[in-house]
Design a protein around this motif. Structure first.
Motif, PDB file in Angstrom:
ATOM      1  N   ALA A 102      -3.343   0.694  -6.328  1.00  0.00           N
ATOM      2  CA  ALA A 102      -2.442   0.207  -7.377  1.00  0.00           C
ATOM      3  C   ALA A 102      -1.032   0.752  -7.220  1.00  0.00           C
ATOM      4  O   ALA A 102      -0.045   0.066  -7.546  1.00  0.00           O
ATOM      5  CB  ALA A 102      -3.008   0.569  -8.752  1.00  0.00           C
ATOM      6  N   GLU A 103      -0.889   1.982  -6.721  1.00  0.00           N
ATOM      7  CA  GLU A 103       0.451   2.568  -6.625  1.00  0.00           C
ATOM      8  C   GLU A 103       1.355   1.800  -5.664  1.00  0.00           C
ATOM      9  O   GLU A 103       2.576   1.836  -5.781  1.00  0.00           O
ATOM     10  CB  GLU A 103       0.385   4.042  -6.212  1.00  0.00           C
ATOM     11  CG  GLU A 103      -0.346   4.323  -4.921  1.00  0.00           C
ATOM     12  CD  GLU A 103      -1.807   4.702  -5.138  1.00  0.00           C
ATOM     13  OE1 GLU A 103      -2.352   5.413  -4.284  1.00  0.00           O
ATOM     14  OE2 GLU A 103      -2.385   4.267  -6.161  1.00  0.00           O
TER      15      GLU A 103
ATOM     16  N   GLY B 243      -3.901  -8.567 -12.341  1.00  0.00           N
ATOM     17  CA  GLY B 243      -2.922  -8.791 -13.394  1.00  0.00           C
ATOM     18  C   GLY B 243      -1.555  -8.208 -13.094  1.00  0.00           C
ATOM     19  O   GLY B 243      -0.706  -8.127 -13.981  1.00  0.00           O
ATOM     20  N   VAL B 244      -1.336  -7.820 -11.845  1.00  0.00           N
ATOM     21  CA  VAL B 244      -0.038  -7.271 -11.444  1.00  0.00           C
ATOM     22  C   VAL B 244       0.709  -8.329 -10.640  1.00  0.00           C
ATOM     23  O   VAL B 244       0.267  -8.743  -9.572  1.00  0.00           O
ATOM     24  CB  VAL B 244      -0.199  -5.994 -10.601  1.00  0.00           C
ATOM     25  CG1 VAL B 244       1.173  -5.485 -10.171  1.00  0.00           C
ATOM     26  CG2 VAL B 244      -0.932  -4.928 -11.390  1.00  0.00           C
TER      27      VAL B 244
ATOM     28  N   ARG C 138      14.185  -2.854  -4.110  1.00  0.00           N
ATOM     29  CA  ARG C 138      13.034  -2.152  -4.693  1.00  0.00           C
ATOM     30  C   ARG C 138      12.036  -1.855  -3.585  1.00  0.00           C
ATOM     31  O   ARG C 138      12.249  -2.296  -2.439  1.00  0.00           O
ATOM     32  CB  ARG C 138      12.394  -3.007  -5.798  1.00  0.00           C
ATOM     33  CG  ARG C 138      11.995  -4.391  -5.339  1.00  0.00           C
ATOM     34  CD  ARG C 138      11.577  -5.272  -6.510  1.00  0.00           C
ATOM     35  NE  ARG C 138      12.643  -5.416  -7.482  1.00  0.00           N
ATOM     36  CZ  ARG C 138      13.650  -6.277  -7.362  1.00  0.00           C
ATOM     37  NH1 ARG C 138      13.726  -7.067  -6.294  1.00  0.00           N
ATOM     38  NH2 ARG C 138      14.581  -6.362  -8.275  1.00  0.00           N
ATOM     39  N   PRO C 139      10.953  -1.128  -3.842  1.00  0.00           N
ATOM     40  CA  PRO C 139       9.977  -0.830  -2.783  1.00  0.00           C
ATOM     41  C   PRO C 139       9.430  -2.101  -2.134  1.00  0.00           C
ATOM     42  O   PRO C 139       9.335  -3.160  -2.772  1.00  0.00           O
ATOM     43  CB  PRO C 139       8.881  -0.073  -3.532  1.00  0.00           C
ATOM     44  CG  PRO C 139       9.574   0.552  -4.691  1.00  0.00           C
ATOM     45  CD  PRO C 139      10.627  -0.439  -5.111  1.00  0.00           C
TER      46      PRO C 139
ATOM     47  N   GLY D   2       4.298  -3.824 -10.417  1.00  0.00           N
ATOM     48  CA  GLY D   2       4.983  -5.106 -10.240  1.00  0.00           C
ATOM     49  C   GLY D   2       6.412  -4.975  -9.745  1.00  0.00           C
ATOM     50  O   GLY D   2       7.016  -5.968  -9.319  1.00  0.00           O
ATOM     51  N   ASP D   3       6.956  -3.761  -9.778  1.00  0.00           N
ATOM     52  CA  ASP D   3       8.325  -3.552  -9.300  1.00  0.00           C
ATOM     53  C   ASP D   3       8.291  -3.340  -7.792  1.00  0.00           C
ATOM     54  O   ASP D   3       8.547  -2.249  -7.276  1.00  0.00           O
ATOM     55  CB  ASP D   3       8.947  -2.346 -10.006  1.00  0.00           C
ATOM     56  CG  ASP D   3      10.434  -2.195  -9.671  1.00  0.00           C
ATOM     57  OD1 ASP D   3      11.076  -3.228  -9.372  1.00  0.00           O
ATOM     58  OD2 ASP D   3      10.939  -1.058  -9.703  1.00  0.00           O
ATOM     59  N   VAL D   4       7.948  -4.400  -7.083  1.00  0.00           N
ATOM     60  CA  VAL D   4       7.790  -4.350  -5.637  1.00  0.00           C
ATOM     61  C   VAL D   4       8.036  -5.733  -5.075  1.00  0.00           C
ATOM     62  O   VAL D   4       7.774  -6.749  -5.750  1.00  0.00           O
ATOM     63  CB  VAL D   4       6.364  -3.856  -5.268  1.00  0.00           C
ATOM     64  CG1 VAL D   4       5.312  -4.823  -5.777  1.00  0.00           C
ATOM     65  CG2 VAL D   4       6.217  -3.651  -3.767  1.00  0.00           C
TER      66      VAL D   4
END
Length: 342
Positions: free
Chosen positions: A291-292, A321-322, A208-209, A297-299
């Motif tokens: 945020a990006e 909250g991430v 993932r990133p 959270g997919d990082v």
């Protein structure tokens, strides 16, 4: 075919073994005189259970559910008495190296180059003694270097990629520091005794990133990671945030810029904390983390820097909250390392 297997023990020691095609990891370890935990060696007791951090392998079906459940296997747990690698692998071993009757690797190297960068850092490059191959390690790991004549050692992350002809380190320049003082008078060809590789901070398989966060000379392990990704022609999305105290602390930016040309989806930003700086991004790295970059959270996040930076980033994740998919970090202080130091 022989595969490279990294065994990471709980005490931070990493040992590498060769495992032949069709050979079980437990047998390969014993051949290398490393006694991995075991009892039955038949896939019945589960004593040899480890976690596969990366790589491909075959577990077969000659073990029982009580030894390794389907959920455990799905989660990356393996039985080394059944595991047959089909690629290079990294395994986390849930015990110490001492318990497995092995220990840290030691080798010697000689000074090849010493290059100061402003008054902030020094790049030290070493040749392994005897013209031997550079030690095997994982990008992100560190070694302990004995400072000649001091009776002390200092810990530094590799800034070079595994397999490079020379090994390199980015060292914080500290007035009166043990290593900094020695480097002021060191000569090309001087010998250094080194122990390692060590540490659980290393680049896992990229799925993932990536968000990489470096504080000062905590940039070193990321240079190793980026070079490996560039050599693999990675197309993954990667962003590096490089935070320092002063403008003069921004070193090797030209090397980072080179990776922006070699890696199509790599970007970076630099941040300077000093209020008097004219840098376009001032303050703390958490103030320049849109945020990006967290991708909902997919990082996977990797951070190497001083304890206050690590703590600030952890608080930032809590406050926003991430929660990243994974968060790997290494804290260091100038003279005492929890992992790699400066």
């Amino acid at each position: 075919m022989c595969y490279k297997i990294a065994l990471n023990f709980e005490d931070g020691v990493t040992r590498f073994i060769g495992c032949n095609s069709g050979e079980k990891v437990l047998d390969a370890a014993y051949r290398a005189k490393i006694n991995l935990p075991m009892d039955c060696s038949d896939g019945v007791c589960g004593t040899c259970k480890c976690r596969a951090e990366s790589g491909n392998y075959d577990l077969g079906d000659d073990y029982i559910e009580d030894a390794l459940s389907a959920d455990e296997a799905e989660g990356g747990l393996v039985l080394t008495c059944q595991m047959k690698p089909t690629s290079d692998c990294v395994l986390s071993v849930p015990t110490t190296s001492l318990a497995c009757k092995t220990g840290q690797q030691r080798f010697a190297a000689t000074v090849a180059t010493i290059a100061p960068h402003n008054d902030a850092a020094i790049v030290l490059e070493l040749d392994v003694d005897g013209g031997g191959a550079a030690p095997v390690f994982l990008s992100g790991q560190y070694v302990n270097i004995a400072v000649p004549g001091s009776g002390q050692s200092r810990s530094y992350s590799f800034s070079t990629v595994p397999g490079a002809g020379r090994i390199g380190f980015l060292i914080k320049k500290i007035p009166g520091g043990v290593m900094s003082t020695w480097l002021e008078r060191a000569e090309i060809g001087e010998r250094l005794d080194i122990t390692g590789p060590l540490g659980s901070f290393y680049l896992r398989e990229v799925k993932r990133p990536l968000l990489l966060i470096a504080g000062g000379t905590g940039l070193a392990p990321f240079l190793s990671m980026l070079e490996g990704l560039a050599q693999d022609k990675s197309g993954d999305r990667i962003h590096l945030i490089y935070g320092v105290t002063r403008d003069l602390d921004l070193v090797l930016v030209e090397e980072i810029e080179a990776y922006a040309r070699r890696l199509p989806n790599f970007s970076y930003s630099t941040v300077v904390a000093e209020e008097a700086s004219s840098h376009p991004r001032k303050g703390w790295v958490t103030q320049h983390m849109p945020a990006e970059l967290l991708n909902g959270g997919d990082v996977d996040v990797y951070l190497c820097g001083p304890p206050p930076m690590v703590d600030a980033v952890r608080r930032h994740f809590d406050e926003t909250g991430v929660k990243p998919n994974s968060f790997h970090y290494e804290k260091f202080t100038p003279n005492t390392a929890t992992g790699a130091g400066a």
